[in-house]
Design a protein around this motif. Sequence first.
Motif, short mmCIF file in Angstrom:
data_model
loop_
_atom_site.label_atom_id
_atom_site.label_comp_id
_atom_site.label_asym_id
_atom_site.label_seq_id
_atom_site.Cartn_x
_atom_site.Cartn_y
_atom_site.Cartn_z
N PRO A 109 19.32 -2.65 -2.34
CA PRO A 109 18.29 -1.94 -3.08
C PRO A 109 17.36 -1.14 -2.17
CG PRO A 109 18.22 -4.32 -3.50
CD PRO A 109 19.27 -4.08 -2.51
N LEU A 110 16.74 -0.11 -2.71
CA LEU A 110 15.89 0.79 -1.91
C LEU A 110 14.50 0.21 -1.72
CD1 LEU A 110 15.62 3.61 -0.59
CD2 LEU A 110 14.81 4.44 -2.79
N LYS A 111 14.02 0.27 -0.48
CA LYS A 111 12.64 -0.13 -0.16
C LYS A 111 12.01 1.01 0.61
CE LYS A 111 9.82 -3.76 1.87
NZ LYS A 111 9.81 -5.13 2.41
N VAL A 112 10.81 1.41 0.19
CA VAL A 112 10.11 2.53 0.83
C VAL A 112 9.04 1.97 1.75
CG1 VAL A 112 8.82 4.65 0.44
CG2 VAL A 112 10.53 3.94 -1.22
N LEU A 113 9.09 2.39 3.02
CA LEU A 113 8.13 1.96 4.03
C LEU A 113 7.10 3.05 4.27
CD1 LEU A 113 10.64 0.42 6.62
CD2 LEU A 113 9.57 -0.68 4.66
N GLY A 114 5.95 2.68 4.82
CA GLY A 114 4.82 3.60 4.91
C GLY A 114 4.62 4.31 6.23
N PHE A 129 8.08 -1.41 -2.51
CA PHE A 129 7.24 -0.49 -1.75
C PHE A 129 6.32 -1.33 -0.87
CE2 PHE A 129 8.16 1.74 -5.69
CZ PHE A 129 8.42 3.03 -5.28
N THR A 130 6.05 -0.86 0.34
CA THR A 130 4.99 -1.49 1.10
C THR A 130 3.67 -0.94 0.56
OG1 THR A 130 5.04 0.22 2.81
CG2 THR A 130 6.42 -1.73 3.16
N ALA A 131 2.58 -1.66 0.84
CA ALA A 131 1.28 -1.25 0.32
C ALA A 131 0.90 0.13 0.86
CB ALA A 131 0.22 -2.28 0.71
N GLY A 132 1.21 0.39 2.14
CA GLY A 132 0.89 1.68 2.74
C GLY A 132 1.69 2.81 2.13
N ALA A 133 2.97 2.55 1.85
CA ALA A 133 3.83 3.58 1.26
C ALA A 133 3.35 3.94 -0.14
CB ALA A 133 5.27 3.09 1.22
N LYS A 134 3.00 2.92 -0.91
CA LYS A 134 2.54 3.17 -2.28
C LYS A 134 1.24 3.98 -2.28
CE LYS A 134 2.22 0.75 -6.62
NZ LYS A 134 2.43 -0.47 -7.35
#
Length: 148
Positions: A109-114, A129-134
Amino acid sequence: MRLHDAVPQAGSRRRKRRVGRGIAAGQGASCGFGMRGQKSRSGRSTRPGFEGGQMPLYRRIPKLKHFTVINRKYYTIINVEDLQELPAGTKVTLDSLLEAGLLTTDDGPLKVLGNGELSVALEVEATAFTAGAKAKIEAAGGSCHLVV
């Protein structure tokens, strides 16, 4: 005839040991289990790894550092800076990133980093999502949708 040729017939069985039948049988009163103690009792064997009530090794060791998580989750990761080159208003999913060539393999699954900066408003659909990415995606005017 050699010693290694002296083997039992195929299918033959060795008779079972008759314990507790007197001194003449060779396995009298204590049946070969010694005098007293935990190992001489009936139903006697403890489970593998039992250490007499002490915390066993297989439970002590994983509490130390540098042990890998069992059944860990694997993600396909992408940083926010890699999304910068997409046109504004794009719907970003794992499949769209593979088609665009920003990702080469699907590792889960896709995870977005910041990491990095984002100035384009995008509609991102990912599993995590990481908190920074969101924060960076929403600050750029985009939206984050969690896909289960």
